[in-house]
Design a protein around this motif. Structure first.
Motif, PDB file in Angstrom:
ATOM      1  N   PHE A 178       0.834  -1.200   0.000  1.00 19.27           N
ATOM      2  CA  PHE A 178       0.000   0.000   0.000  1.00 19.27           C
ATOM      3  C   PHE A 178       0.874   1.259   0.000  1.00 19.27           C
ATOM      4  CE2 PHE A 178      -2.524   3.275   2.153  1.00 19.27           C
ATOM      5  CZ  PHE A 178      -3.689   3.230   1.406  1.00 19.27           C
ATOM      6  N   ARG A 179       1.906   1.247   0.858  1.00 21.97           N
ATOM      7  CA  ARG A 179       2.775   2.434   0.946  1.00 21.97           C
ATOM      8  C   ARG A 179       3.584   2.632  -0.327  1.00 21.97           C
ATOM      9  NH1 ARG A 179       3.858   0.737   6.066  1.00 21.97           N
ATOM     10  NH2 ARG A 179       6.062   0.317   5.684  1.00 21.97           N
ATOM     11  N   VAL A 180       4.053   1.522  -0.908  1.00 27.63           N
ATOM     12  CA  VAL A 180       4.822   1.634  -2.151  1.00 27.63           C
ATOM     13  C   VAL A 180       3.924   2.167  -3.265  1.00 27.63           C
ATOM     14  CG1 VAL A 180       5.996   0.305  -3.956  1.00 27.63           C
ATOM     15  CG2 VAL A 180       6.516  -0.141  -1.551  1.00 27.63           C
ATOM     16  N   MET A 181       2.713   1.632  -3.344  1.00 29.57           N
ATOM     17  CA  MET A 181       1.796   2.070  -4.389  1.00 29.57           C
ATOM     18  C   MET A 181       1.399   3.531  -4.185  1.00 29.57           C
ATOM     19  SD  MET A 181       1.768  -0.439  -6.325  1.00 29.57           S
ATOM     20  CE  MET A 181       0.479  -0.784  -7.490  1.00 29.57           C
ATOM     21  N   GLU A 182       1.303   3.928  -2.923  1.00 23.05           N
ATOM     22  CA  GLU A 182       0.985   5.328  -2.612  1.00 23.05           C
ATOM     23  C   GLU A 182       2.091   6.235  -3.156  1.00 23.05           C
ATOM     24  OE1 GLU A 182       0.853   6.248   1.622  1.00 23.05           O
ATOM     25  OE2 GLU A 182      -0.931   7.472   1.239  1.00 23.05           O
ATOM     26  N   ARG A 183       3.341   5.818  -2.929  1.00 24.25           N
ATOM     27  CA  ARG A 183       4.463   6.613  -3.441  1.00 24.25           C
ATOM     28  C   ARG A 183       4.451   6.672  -4.961  1.00 24.25           C
ATOM     29  NH1 ARG A 183       9.909   4.504  -0.791  1.00 24.25           N
ATOM     30  NH2 ARG A 183      10.806   5.855  -2.391  1.00 24.25           N
ATOM     31  N   MET A 184       3.943   5.615  -5.581  1.00 23.58           N
ATOM     32  CA  MET A 184       3.882   5.607  -7.051  1.00 23.58           C
ATOM     33  C   MET A 184       2.681   6.393  -7.566  1.00 23.58           C
ATOM     34  SD  MET A 184       4.854   1.769  -8.146  1.00 23.58           S
ATOM     35  CE  MET A 184       6.366   0.992  -7.639  1.00 23.58           C
ATOM     36  N   GLY A 185       1.851   6.867  -6.655  1.00 24.65           N
ATOM     37  CA  GLY A 185       0.688   7.653  -7.064  1.00 24.65           C
ATOM     38  C   GLY A 185      -0.414   6.800  -7.654  1.00 24.65           C
ATOM     39  N   PHE A 186      -0.531   5.575  -7.171  1.00 28.05           N
ATOM     40  CA  PHE A 186      -1.474   4.596  -7.723  1.00 28.05           C
ATOM     41  C   PHE A 186      -2.897   5.136  -7.845  1.00 28.05           C
ATOM     42  CE2 PHE A 186      -4.403   1.020  -7.305  1.00 28.05           C
ATOM     43  CZ  PHE A 186      -3.908   0.137  -8.235  1.00 28.05           C
ATOM     44  N   TRP A 187      -3.410   5.742  -6.775  1.00 30.68           N
ATOM     45  CA  TRP A 187      -4.825   6.128  -6.792  1.00 30.68           C
ATOM     46  C   TRP A 187      -5.051   7.626  -6.878  1.00 30.68           C
ATOM     47  CZ3 TRP A 187      -2.898   3.018  -2.782  1.00 30.68           C
ATOM     48  CH2 TRP A 187      -2.276   3.765  -1.775  1.00 30.68           C
ATOM     49  N   ARG A 188      -4.029   8.352  -7.267  1.00 31.82           N
ATOM     50  CA  ARG A 188      -4.190   9.802  -7.340  1.00 31.82           C
ATOM     51  C   ARG A 188      -5.378  10.160  -8.243  1.00 31.82           C
ATOM     52  NH1 ARG A 188       1.695  11.515  -8.034  1.00 31.82           N
ATOM     53  NH2 ARG A 188       2.066  10.547  -6.024  1.00 31.82           N
ATOM     54  N   SER A 189      -5.639   9.307  -9.233  1.00 31.28           N
ATOM     55  CA  SER A 189      -6.713   9.637 -10.171  1.00 31.28           C
ATOM     56  C   SER A 189      -7.963   8.809  -9.955  1.00 31.28           C
ATOM     57  CB  SER A 189      -6.214   9.444 -11.592  1.00 31.28           C
ATOM     58  OG  SER A 189      -4.906   9.864 -11.704  1.00 31.28           O
ATOM     59  N   GLY A 190      -8.108   8.231  -8.779  1.00 28.87           N
ATOM     60  CA  GLY A 190      -9.402   7.625  -8.487  1.00 28.87           C
ATOM     61  C   GLY A 190      -9.468   6.126  -8.305  1.00 28.87           C
ATOM     62  N   ALA A 191      -8.375   5.404  -8.552  1.00 25.75           N
ATOM     63  CA  ALA A 191      -8.427   3.948  -8.369  1.00 25.75           C
ATOM     64  C   ALA A 191      -8.268   3.594  -6.893  1.00 25.75           C
ATOM     65  CB  ALA A 191      -7.319   3.280  -9.183  1.00 25.75           C
ATOM     66  N   LYS A 192      -8.842   2.462  -6.505  1.00 23.91           N
ATOM     67  CA  LYS A 192      -8.656   1.941  -5.152  1.00 23.91           C
ATOM     68  C   LYS A 192      -8.021   0.562  -5.258  1.00 23.91           C
ATOM     69  CE  LYS A 192     -12.872   4.166  -3.388  1.00 23.91           C
ATOM     70  NZ  LYS A 192     -12.336   5.315  -2.666  1.00 23.91           N
ATOM     71  N   MET A 193      -7.169   0.243  -4.309  1.00 26.74           N
ATOM     72  CA  MET A 193      -6.574  -1.088  -4.316  1.00 26.74           C
ATOM     73  C   MET A 193      -7.557  -2.090  -3.716  1.00 26.74           C
ATOM     74  SD  MET A 193      -2.728  -0.227  -3.070  1.00 26.74           S
ATOM     75  CE  MET A 193      -2.117  -1.894  -3.273  1.00 26.74           C
ATOM     76  N   GLY A 194      -7.394  -3.356  -4.068  1.00 28.83           N
ATOM     77  CA  GLY A 194      -8.306  -4.357  -3.530  1.00 28.83           C
ATOM     78  C   GLY A 194      -7.647  -5.714  -3.400  1.00 28.83           C
ATOM     79  N   GLU A 195      -8.433  -6.669  -2.935  1.00 25.27           N
ATOM     80  CA  GLU A 195      -7.920  -8.028  -2.763  1.00 25.27           C
ATOM     81  C   GLU A 195      -9.083  -9.005  -2.811  1.00 25.27           C
ATOM     82  OE1 GLU A 195      -6.067  -8.247   1.097  1.00 25.27           O
ATOM     83  OE2 GLU A 195      -7.980  -8.161   2.154  1.00 25.27           O
ATOM     84  N   GLY A 196      -8.755 -10.268  -2.924  1.00 21.54           N
ATOM     85  CA  GLY A 196      -9.811 -11.267  -2.925  1.00 21.54           C
ATOM     86  C   GLY A 196      -9.325 -12.613  -3.408  1.00 21.54           C
ATOM     87  N   ALA A 197     -10.221 -13.590  -3.353  1.00 21.24           N
ATOM     88  CA  ALA A 197      -9.914 -14.953  -3.805  1.00 21.24           C
ATOM     89  C   ALA A 197     -11.174 -15.540  -4.423  1.00 21.24           C
ATOM     90  CB  ALA A 197      -9.448 -15.811  -2.631  1.00 21.24           C
ATOM     91  N   GLN A 198     -11.170 -15.655  -5.743  1.00 22.20           N
ATOM     92  CA  GLN A 198     -12.320 -16.235  -6.445  1.00 22.20           C
ATOM     93  C   GLN A 198     -11.918 -17.587  -7.022  1.00 22.20           C
ATOM     94  OE1 GLN A 198     -13.146 -12.645  -5.333  1.00 22.20           O
ATOM     95  NE2 GLN A 198     -11.719 -12.600  -7.010  1.00 22.20           N
ATOM     96  N   PHE A 199     -12.680 -18.606  -6.731  1.00 19.48           N
ATOM     97  CA  PHE A 199     -12.412 -19.936  -7.292  1.00 19.48           C
ATOM     98  C   PHE A 199     -13.612 -20.445  -8.089  1.00 19.48           C
ATOM     99  CE2 PHE A 199      -8.646 -20.031  -4.772  1.00 19.48           C
ATOM    100  CZ  PHE A 199      -7.823 -20.974  -5.382  1.00 19.48           C
ATOM    101  N   PHE A 200     -13.306 -21.225  -9.128  1.00 22.60           N
ATOM    102  CA  PHE A 200     -14.330 -21.781 -10.011  1.00 22.60           C
ATOM    103  C   PHE A 200     -14.039 -23.260 -10.233  1.00 22.60           C
ATOM    104  CE2 PHE A 200     -13.553 -17.378 -10.891  1.00 22.60           C
ATOM    105  CZ  PHE A 200     -14.810 -16.819 -11.078  1.00 22.60           C
ATOM    106  N   LEU A 201     -15.062 -24.086 -10.118  1.00 21.95           N
ATOM    107  CA  LEU A 201     -14.895 -25.483 -10.504  1.00 21.95           C
ATOM    108  C   LEU A 201     -15.524 -25.637 -11.880  1.00 21.95           C
ATOM    109  CD1 LEU A 201     -13.737 -28.180  -9.506  1.00 21.95           C
ATOM    110  CD2 LEU A 201     -16.059 -28.828  -8.908  1.00 21.95           C
ATOM    111  N   LEU A 202     -14.660 -25.902 -12.865  1.00 25.73           N
ATOM    112  CA  LEU A 202     -15.102 -25.940 -14.259  1.00 25.73           C
ATOM    113  C   LEU A 202     -15.168 -27.373 -14.762  1.00 25.73           C
ATOM    114  CD1 LEU A 202     -12.726 -23.108 -15.531  1.00 25.73           C
ATOM    115  CD2 LEU A 202     -15.109 -22.874 -14.788  1.00 25.73           C
ATOM    116  N   SER A 203     -16.185 -27.659 -15.561  1.00 26.26           N
ATOM    117  CA  SER A 203     -16.348 -29.012 -16.083  1.00 26.26           C
ATOM    118  C   SER A 203     -16.517 -28.998 -17.592  1.00 26.26           C
ATOM    119  CB  SER A 203     -17.586 -29.674 -15.484  1.00 26.26           C
ATOM    120  OG  SER A 203     -17.440 -29.773 -14.095  1.00 26.26           O
ATOM    121  N   SER A 204     -16.086 -30.089 -18.195  1.00 24.15           N
ATOM    122  CA  SER A 204     -16.262 -30.194 -19.641  1.00 24.15           C
ATOM    123  C   SER A 204     -17.683 -30.620 -19.988  1.00 24.15           C
ATOM    124  CB  SER A 204     -15.257 -31.189 -20.224  1.00 24.15           C
ATOM    125  OG  SER A 204     -15.316 -32.410 -19.500  1.00 24.15           O
ATOM    126  N   GLN A 205     -18.347 -31.303 -19.056  1.00 29.23           N
ATOM    127  CA  GLN A 205     -19.707 -31.783 -19.317  1.00 29.23           C
ATOM    128  C   GLN A 205     -20.719 -31.001 -18.483  1.00 29.23           C
ATOM    129  OE1 GLN A 205     -20.310 -33.937 -21.705  1.00 29.23           O
ATOM    130  NE2 GLN A 205     -18.099 -34.010 -22.067  1.00 29.23           N
TER     131      GLN A 205
END
Lengths: 341, 394
Positions: A178-205
């Motif tokens: 977060f601090r490194v991204m802040e120094r890089m000006g990550f959200w100066r123009s409106g973006a927010k950082m986020g996180e998460g874990a999405q899983f999918f069980l995919l089938s051929s049939q």
């Protein structure tokens, strides 16, 4: 190269885990909140062994819990391939080990954080806990990580090398990042950082309980874009933009970082239904997995929740196009379709 | 089934290109020596590439003032050589993809950034941390060499680049691309040296793979890439065919492989099955053979299970290069391609003492005209990730 989503699971900054509702209530961050943290479930329910749970960092717990929940909800269908995706992997453990190198002047270091810092830790843990000695890959390419994992899964399903593939996208935000991204000006123009874990069980049939169908996906670099990628992607599926009922956009909120996506959006026919998802999950390398989770739910529930900020109208929801962009560098397209019963 | 290897590129402790590597391999010349690029309190020998980052930039014609991770620089050297070897012009209009892999990513720079940031609130130069993620080196290489097609990066610890080759073959089979450059890179850095040291598996001497007295591995740095295409080339170079492969998970322990070698057995037998070959068809196995007690015992047990009494010739080339982690599968795929195309087996020249319970010995001398038609290359890693590749003569 289509496949069917047998089940899915999301741990995100929204109440998305182990629930039957689809974004009916959401957490809206205030304007000065620059970072969306995941709402963590009671991990005791998913990860029963206390010692193991204690050793796991935040991102490992998120990933493992989401993966196990996804498999459990599929009536015990075990995957024959496990493919994870992460932009930055187990950052907290990486940092912990770096810190211990400094603090102890390289002497008598505890290897646990080093072991857990490797990018394939979550995939390895899931294999261990499910006792699945099968194909196990981890993709780590920025905004192409989840995309590579999904493409690999779909090719394996088509080749018949696997019948059920577990695919997930996982990333965490740490204070240092977060601090490194802040120094890089990550959200100066409106973006927010986020996180998460999405899983999918995919089938051929297909089965009677599938959520939706993933028909195709494509990646491209914004720097190499000539503006025709979406059209040619749809064309390869035998479709045009007319056939798409809703376009789901991964806008980060930073116009400069969304430039390629925004310029394509300008070309959309008037009245075409659009919605966005990144204001709910934040920006991170594997955020497109949250976009795919939303698209699949749109098809399942046949309704667009207000939380996705819909504009325009659709007759029904048969086909959703997800357009994601990461830092105006990695762009990806996903086509999902409703399953007729 | 199976794509063709039409170009190779490598940089490692035993040479900055394919010919230098080959020369060292057949001269039994190791690259393991003292570490000089950075300071660490651990007195362990490593497989270091004796070029500084500035020398690498000069070699590549890059501006000296610009910051690149060592990962990106090493990758550029090997990918450039592989493309040139294949006679491929990236601007030819072909759909060219790059699948790279690494375990450290840009850690060689970010570990220093981290120290400076800890010392001072706004310490550390941001240019030293932007390349931290694994995708950075892949995109730097692609951009420097004009590759604009599909890009991806894999990180499955020490099996990473074997897995990159598997994805490459799958993408070619599905006609997603015309050509794929696939392999892996890892630079030496403080993070990995301390990590492996904390696991107490670094040997203070030259590593002794498959030796009863083995005491651990030597770390190394390298990059190895191969250019693959789906159809057999009508003209031009063709080293061999990637005939089969398999990836499995040992699902036994986060860092150790199972004593009965279940995962390695699944990977090796799966790779042969995919290639349509039998165990007795294998002429040479380039084993993972790190020199740790656990790996060699587990790998050897799995080989015994698979090959029975008909053990093929085998060796570990890690006595030359050290264990190059995410690059290991890539450089050893290059060595496998050379073993087939030049019909030679490279030795584990320092082997002395047989592991009694395994009853198997690696080759200790260079074997020219060895009749090498089928080579198996193994790569096993943390997280239970195990991979085997099978290469065959055209």
């Amino acid at each position: 190269m289509k496949c069917y989503i047998r089940n899915m699971s999301a741990i995100s900054p929204q109440p998305t885990f182990a629930t039957d509702s689809f974004l009916s209530s959401v957490v809206v961050p205030s304007a000065d909140e620059k970072c969306l943290k995941a709402i963590e479930p009671d991990y005791k329910v998913c990860i029963k062994e206390a010692g193991l749970r204690r050793r796991m960092s935040h991102v490992i717990k998120m990933g493992v819990a989401s993966a196990l929940n996804c498999v459990e909800g599929a009536n015990g269908t075990l995957p024959d391939a496990i493919i994870t995706a992460t932009g930055l992997g187990c950052l907290a453990d990486t940092e912990k080990f770096l810190q211990s190198i400094i603090d102890n002047d390289e002497r008598l270091l505890n290897p646990t954080s080093f072991i857990q810092s490797t990018f394939n830790t979550i995939g390895g843990q899931v294999a261990l806990l499910l006792k699945c000695p099968c194909y196990n890959f981890t993709y780590v390419h920025r905004g192409f990580s989840f995309e590579s994992a999904l493409l690999d899964a779909m090719m394996q399903l088509e080749d018949g090398d696997a019948s059920n593939v577990l695919v997930g996208g996982i990333d965490e935000v740490t204070d240092t990042e977060f601090r490194v991204m802040e120094r890089m000006g990550f959200w100066r123009s409106g973006a927010k950082m986020g996180e998460g874990a999405q899983f999918f069980l995919l089938s051929s049939q297909p089965t009677s309980q599938d959520v939706a169908q993933i028909t195709s996906l494509r990646t491209f670099l914004a720097s190499a874009s000539d503006g025709t990628e979406v059209e040619s992607f749809l064309d390869s599926c035998g479709l045009t933009i007319k056939d798409i009922d809703c376009v789901l956009l991964g806008e980060s909120g930073d116009a400069k970082m969304d430039a390629t996506l925004l310029s394509w959006k300008e070309s959309l026919p008037a009245g075409k239904m659009q919605a966005t998802f990144k204001h709910l999950c934040g920006e991170y390398q594997t955020a497109s997995s949250f976009g795919v989770w939303c698209a699949a739910n749109l098809l399942r529930y046949q309704t667009v929740p207000d939380a996705l900020c819909p504009v325009g109208k659709a007759e029904g929801l048969r086909r959703i196009l997800v357009f994601n962009s990461y830092r105006n560098n990695n762009c990806s397209l996903f086509l999902l379709e409703k399953i007729d019963r | 089934m199976g794509s063709y290897v039409i170009g190779i590129g490598v940089i490692s402790a035993i040479g900055n290109n394919v010919e230098e590597n080959f020369d060292s391999l057949v001269s039994k010349r190791t690259g393991i020596s003292a570490l000089t690029h950075f300071s660490t309190s651990h007195d362990v020998p490593v497989g270091q590439i004796n070029l500084t980052n500035d020398q690498l930039k000069e070699m590549l014609g890059l501006p000296l003032g610009k910051t690149y991770s060592r990962t990106a620089l090493l990758g550029m050297v090997a990918v450039k050589e592989a493309l040139r070897d294949a006679g491929v012009d990236p601007h030819s209009g072909l759909r060219i993809g790059l699948i790279s892999s690494t375990s450290a990513g840009g850690m060689d720079l970010s570990e220093n950034f981290y120290v400076e940031m800890r010392n001072k609130e706004n310490g550390g130069r941001l240019r030293d941390v932007v390349s931290h993620d694994c995708g950075d080196s892949t995109e730097q290489i692609a951009s420097a060499l004009g590759i604009h097609g599909f890009l991806s990066t894999i990180s499955t610890a020490c099996s990473s680049s074997a897995n990159a080759l598997m994805l490459a073959d799958r993408l070619l089979n599905h006609d997603q691309l015309d050509l794929v450059v696939a392999g892996g890179i890892d630079p030496l850095c403080k993070f990995t040296i301390n990590g492996f040291n904390s696991l107490m598996i670094l040997d203070k001497e030259l590593c002794r793979p498959f030796d009863a007295t083995r005491a651990g591995l030597n770390l190394g740095e390298a990059a190895g890439f191969l250019v693959l295409q789906r159809d057999k080339p009508k003209s031009g170079k063709c080293y061999c065919r990637l005939a089969g492969y398999a990836n499995a998970n040992d699902a036994y322990h986060q860092t150790a492989t199972s004593p009965n070698g279940e995962g390695p057995f699944l990977a090796m037998s799966g790779a042969l099955k995919r290639a349509g070959l039998r165990p007795e068809d294998v002429d040479y196995v380039n084993v993972h053979g790190t020199g740790t007690g656990n790996n060699d015992q587990s790998e050897g047990t799995a080989m015994r299970r698979l090959f029975g009494e008909k053990m093929p010739r085998f060796s570990s080339t890690k006595v030359y290069t050290g264990h190059t982690l995410g690059a290991a599968g890539g450089i050893e795929a290059v060595y496998s391609a050379l073993a087939i195309s030049r019909d030679v087996i490279f030795p584990t020249f320092n082997f002395k003492n047989r592991i009694e319970e395994l009853e198997m010995e690696p080759e200790t001398e260079v074997i020219p005209n060895a009749g090498v038609k089928v080579v198996m290359s193994n790569s096993f890693g943390f997280g239970g990730n195990v991979s085997s590749l099978v290469f065959s003569a055209e």
